[in-house]
Design a protein around this motif. Structure first.
Motif, mmCIF file in Angstrom:
data_model
loop_
_atom_site.group_PDB
_atom_site.id
_atom_site.type_symbol
_atom_site.label_atom_id
_atom_site.label_comp_id
_atom_site.label_asym_id
_atom_site.label_seq_id
_atom_site.Cartn_x
_atom_site.Cartn_y
_atom_site.Cartn_z
ATOM 1 N N THR A 213 0.837 -1.195 0.000
ATOM 2 C CA THR A 213 0.000 0.000 0.000
ATOM 3 C C THR A 213 0.876 1.251 0.000
ATOM 4 N N LEU B 154 0.803 3.950 -2.852
ATOM 5 C CA LEU B 154 0.418 5.339 -2.549
ATOM 6 C C LEU B 154 1.379 6.320 -3.216
ATOM 7 N N VAL C 97 -5.244 3.626 -5.954
ATOM 8 C CA VAL C 97 -4.762 4.923 -5.458
ATOM 9 C C VAL C 97 -4.814 5.948 -6.580
ATOM 10 N N LEU D 32 -6.769 9.753 -0.939
ATOM 11 C CA LEU D 32 -5.662 8.820 -0.742
ATOM 12 C C LEU D 32 -6.012 7.785 0.330
ATOM 13 N N GLY E 290 -5.994 4.056 -0.605
ATOM 14 C CA GLY E 290 -5.068 3.242 0.171
ATOM 15 C C GLY E 290 -5.784 2.098 0.872
#
Lengths: 398, 298, 284
Positions: free
Chosen positions: C76, C80, C149, C191, C195
């Protein structure tokens, strides 16, 4: 869209570079010699352990208590020998072969449909059975067999074995079946509730049946089928498919179907029948009159292993009666050594699994990889190999 | 943007960082390169490289005994996959299952997403969104296995007096629709949220009946969201083999064949050739829908 | 929207039915975690706590969960960074090959998992000759997590115009300061949503993981796959699933705390755009 097109040359260039890159990573066209084993020598003695050992095995063969604290035969090995165990399970024999080729593993529990390939590929080395104390106690009928010995040279220590028997719901299938006919020619009687093992190797089960009922085909070994014989087996299995409710590849899934009644007849492992019975399902098993397929596993040592002393110690540990009894009981198969029968928690374990019953064992065709050189000794025809069996299996399931 | 300011003089921070900041500010191309290099390199070096290598493998063959891929060029795998009726049957079946799953999910997702976004009170809205999200965290495998118990003979469904389809193609459709449903609800829900309430009011003020509003006002705004959802359900179904194995009975999907050839038969070239079918289908679908803007709504 | 009472009730009922469809199988998992029958016969003949106590004693599960959390966190994090960079590049700039990149980023999620799985397996083992490990899993996961993302970020960027950023630089803020103080806060909730989805995707991914994981390693789904097929372990798997469902409240709750408007909560902020407000007021 115009922009996409103008970017195409860029992509093509990338692809071309990769093409060159890919070619480096694979072997180039050449074929290795088939059938014969490369020259490798066995250890002459076992010295001090090297401190670690990585094992590749069927799930359930190497338990260190992390899944169930009561099931642990790795810790005692680590304490006795100082060899710390790293374990990787595999799901199919082919996965085992692929993983073993990477040279990362010291020992492997190979079924008969993997062992010959490992020997021929030079991935495993001969085992000096004199150095394995427990070897002497193993059933004679498991020693020096086609799948663990080549040209008189031993390549491993037998582990457990079992048969692919016929299971049926006693309350729904009457009269009790005695022949594989009930899942082939008579499958219609239980249409939609027949089950079969989901693997190309199941073609051998059809071949065992044909061997008894269609002698004109001339099948003498279910793992040595020429094109015509394979076609006959495929036809039989295609006819069977009409009546198959589901194919099973994990035994729990199969037991569930029998317990609920979604399946009422089909091939199984003895362990499946035991679970079903323990859960109250009215199932029975029979070794049909035609005989059956089965498996026999062998512990083998990796040719590139750097921990061979630990490997020998493991082979000795796992084949010792006390440990062998634990593994056989946990996994649900017959132990390899008669002394283990005295040590199982369930006193009738060996009876249930027909351990030591040579008459029973002689009716079993143990899994062996089908290869182009017919293993029944024929030289005038070419046999179908495993990749052809796989394609055939896809076609059977349709 | 205005270019005449001099950020380098005014920006706080260490000198080197200031200089870099100023440089990046003045040079748009450089700034773009800074942003793009890492992700583009990742995608190309990892993913496109892997895909290309796979496609090339489809043109090779496998040494039957040693099981190693040998770089002998051949079209055999491609010819076999395109001409053998077995592969056509399986491809069509997989496509049928994927379409059915997508349609079922669409039908289920539309009313519930609409209800959550536009009808439920704000307090319920939060609860319902969480209720939709929660099952995402129960393992995929466990959910598939749960359906096995539901569909079994004498299982939950028959126990409730409903006729069970048993382990079959229909079971695969049901289980997969179930597992992928949240992936359809989420984008459609987000789509409904993008439809301003004022627009709906305007529509009804102008005399449109709710159904007419739905058809003429909401649906056109929603189409990209629906398509975004379909990409998930369609693609995820197209590559599945585990659910088919668990509840499918004898059902074979494309994934089953690919898996059998990689996992069991060690025949990567043939597996790659089979994998080309879903790749081609998905690429075609993506190219068709990219015009709708749906790709921006995933 | 002005709906008749009966339409509201119909919609509510439909929603309830779908929720029932979603939760009945999950309830079955809960019941079966207490079912003493190892093959989950229905209806259960008797109940037991044995599976629960076994699950809590199982070191294998704990290790697998820890591994899964670790893999999901790292993938993740990577996705991101990469997803945000890509979204900024594609939304704020115009360049040659933009469409290709735009399509490319969707491929890892749009192509079936088994294709991605064998492609990456082939890349790692045959082409590059690296041995499989948790890192190869992380690379694989990050590749397809990036898109969630990216999509959330670019959707948000599209809706916020760049005038604030311009104002920031006009007032003398450097490019990094502007990003930290202006762009990032605008992106935050997007985000978080992206995420979170990335985390969930990675945490539950089985097909790609199967093909990219190394010897002796197991993520939770791999552990489940290995144990679902073992007679004495299958019921324990149900226990783990129940715990997971309950525990999933935490990340969902966390996400809502972190961003007033994570998934589905975007309503309050998004007022109708001025143009539409005008249209509706003239209609009145």
């Amino acid at each position: 869209m115009a922009r996409t097109q103008s970017a195409l040359p860029l992509l093509c260039l990338t692809t071309a570079t990769l093409l060159a890159l890919t070619a480096c990573g694979t072997s180039n066209g050449s074929t290795e010699g088939q059938g014969s084993a490369p020259e490798l020598t066995a250890q002459a003695e076992v010295g001090e352990g090297e401190g670690s050992l990585s094992i590749l095995a069927w799930p359930g063969y190497v338990e260190d208590g992390t899944n169930d604290p009561a099931v642990d035969w790795v810790s005692s090995f680590e304490e006795e020998t100082g060899c710390m165990v790293d374990f990787k399970p595999f799901g199919t024999s082919d996965e085992a072969v692929t993983l073993m080729r990477s040279g990362q593993y010291d020992v492997v529990s190979a079924s008969g449909d993997a062992s010959l390939r490992l020997i021929a590929g030079g991935d495993v080395e001969p085992v000096n059975v004199d150095l394995v104390e427990s070897y002497e106690g193993i059933y004679p009928f498991l020693k020096d067999q086609l799948w663990n010995t080549v040209d008189g040279v031993n390549y491993g220590v037998p582990h457990g074995w079992g048969a692919n028997v016929l299971m049926y719901r006693a309350d729904q299938v009457t009269p009790a079946p005695t022949s594989w006919r009930s899942v082939f020619d008579d499958a219609e009687q239980n249409s939609g509730k027949v089950t079969a093992y989901d693997s190309p190797i199941y073609i051998a089960d059809a071949a065992v049946y044909l061997m008894a009922h269609n002698p004109d085909l001339g099948i003498t070994n279910p793992y040595a089928l020429d094109a015509d014989q394979l076609a006959a087996a495929v036809d039989l299995l295609k006819a069977q498919r009409e009546h198959v409710g589901e194919y099973w590849s994990d035994v729990v899934k199969e037991v569930q179907s029998f317990a609920s009644g979604s399946s009422v007849i089909g091939t199984t492992w003895q362990v499946g029948a035991n679970i079903a019975q323990a859960d109250g399902a009215d199932v029975k098993t029979v070794l049909p009159e035609e005989g059956a397929t089965g498996w026999s596993d062998t512990w083998m040592i990796g040719a590139e292993s750097e921990h061979k002393n630990c490997a020998y110690k493991w082979l000795d540990h796992i084949a010792s009666p006390e440990i062998n009894a634990q593994v056989a009981e946990y996994f649900g198969e017959s132990p390899a050594t008669p002394a283990a029968c005295e040590l199982t928690q369930d006193a009738s374990h060996c009876e249930t699994y027909h351990s030591g019953d040579e008459e029973y064992a002689s009716q079993i065709w143990y899994w062996t990889t089908p290869v182009a050189d017919c293993i029944d000794g024929r030289t005038d025809v070419e046999c179908t190999d495993y990749s052809e069996w796989t394609k055939a299996w896809t076609e059977i399931k349709g | 943007m205005s270019v005449d300011t001099r950020p380098a003089d005014a920006a706080p921070g260490r000198p080197s960082r200031q200089a870099l900041s100023a440089l990046l500010y003045r040079r748009g191309r450089l700034r773009l390169a800074g942003l793009l290099t890492a992700p583009a390199a990742w995608l190309i070096l990892v993913y496109i490289a892997a895909l290309s290598a796979l496609l090339i493998t489809a043109l090779w063959t496998v040494d039957t005994f040693t099981g190693k891929v040998s770089t002998t060029w051949t079209l055999d795998n491609l010819i076999q996959v395109t001409t053998d009726p077995v592969y056509q049957t399986i491809a069509l079946r997989t496509l049928r299952i994927a379409v059915l799953v997508t349609v079922v999910d669409m039908v289920l997702a539309l009313p519930i997403a609409f209800f959550i976004a536009k009808v439920a009170s704000p307090r319920w809205r939060g609860v319902l969104v969480v209720a939709i999200l929660m099952p995402l965290w129960a393992s995929y495998l466990v959910k598939a296995y749960a359906w096995r118990n539901v569909l079994a003979e004498g299982g939950l469904l028959e126990w409730l007096g409903i006729n069970s389809p048993g382990y079959s193609e229909a079971a695969v459709v049901i289980a997969l629709s179930y597992i992928w449903l949240p992936y359809m609800i989420l984008p459609i829900h987000a789509g409904f949220e993008r439809v301003p309430d004022s627009l709906l009011e305007a529509s009804s003020d102008l005399g449109a009946k709710p159904l007419a509003t739905l058809r003429l006002v909401i649906l056109p705004i929603l189409v990209p969201s629906i398509i975004a959802g379909t990409i998930f359900t369609f693609a995820l179904t197209l590559g599945d083999y585990i659910t088919a194995q668990i509840v499918g009975g004898t059902t074979q999907m494309l994934g089953t064949v690919v898996y059998a050839n990689v996992g069991a038969a060690n025949n990567l070239p043939l597996a790659s050739a089979v994998a080309l079918i879903p790749i081609a289908v998905i690429m075609a679908y993506l190219l068709i829908v990219r015009r709708t803007g749906a790709l921006n709504n995933l | 929207m002005k709906l008749s009472r009966s339409a509201r009730i119909t919609l509510g009922t439909l929603t309830a039915v779908v929720l029932l469809f979603i939760y009945v199988p999950l309830l079955l998992v809960v019941v079966n975690s207490f079912n003493s029958d190892r093959s989950f016969g229905w209806p259960p003949r008797s109940f037991t706590l044995e599976w629960w106590s076994r699950a809590f004693q199982s070191e294998g599960v704990r290790e697998a969960i820890a591994t899964s959390l670790w893999v999901a966190l790292i993938s993740t994090a990577i996705s991101l960074i990469l997803g945000t960079l890509l979204a900024l590049a594609l939304q704020r700039h115009d360049f040659f090959g933009k469409d290709v990149i735009n399509l490319l980023v969707i491929l890892p999620i749009a192509l079936p998992g088994i294709v991605t799985g064998i492609a990456l397996n082939n890349l790692f083992t045959t082409v590059l000759g690296v041995s499989l490990s948790l890192w190869t899993v992380i690379i694989a996961h990050a590749t397809f997590c990036m898109v969630t993302v990216f999509n959330n970020a670019i959707a948000r960027l599209r809706r916020t115009n760049s005038s604030l950023e311009e104002a920031s630089s006009d007032l003398g803020a450097g490019i990094f300061t502007t990003f930290r103080l202006v762009t990032l806060p605008q992106l935050r909730s997007a985000l978080v949503a992206g995420g979170l989805l990335a985390f969930a995707l990675s945490f539950d991914e089985i097909i790609v993981t199967t093909f990219t994981i190394g010897a002796g390693q197991q993520t939770l789904p791999v552990w489940i796959l290995n144990n679902l097929f073992r007679p004495n372990q299958a019921p324990v798997v149900n226990v783990v699933a129940v715990v997971l469902i309950i525990a999933s409240v935490v990340p969902v709750w966390l996400a809502q705390r972190l961003s007033g408007d994570a998934i589905g909560m975007t309503r309050s902020r998004k007022k109708a755009s001025p143009g539409i407000t005008k249209a509706s007021s003239t209609a009145r």
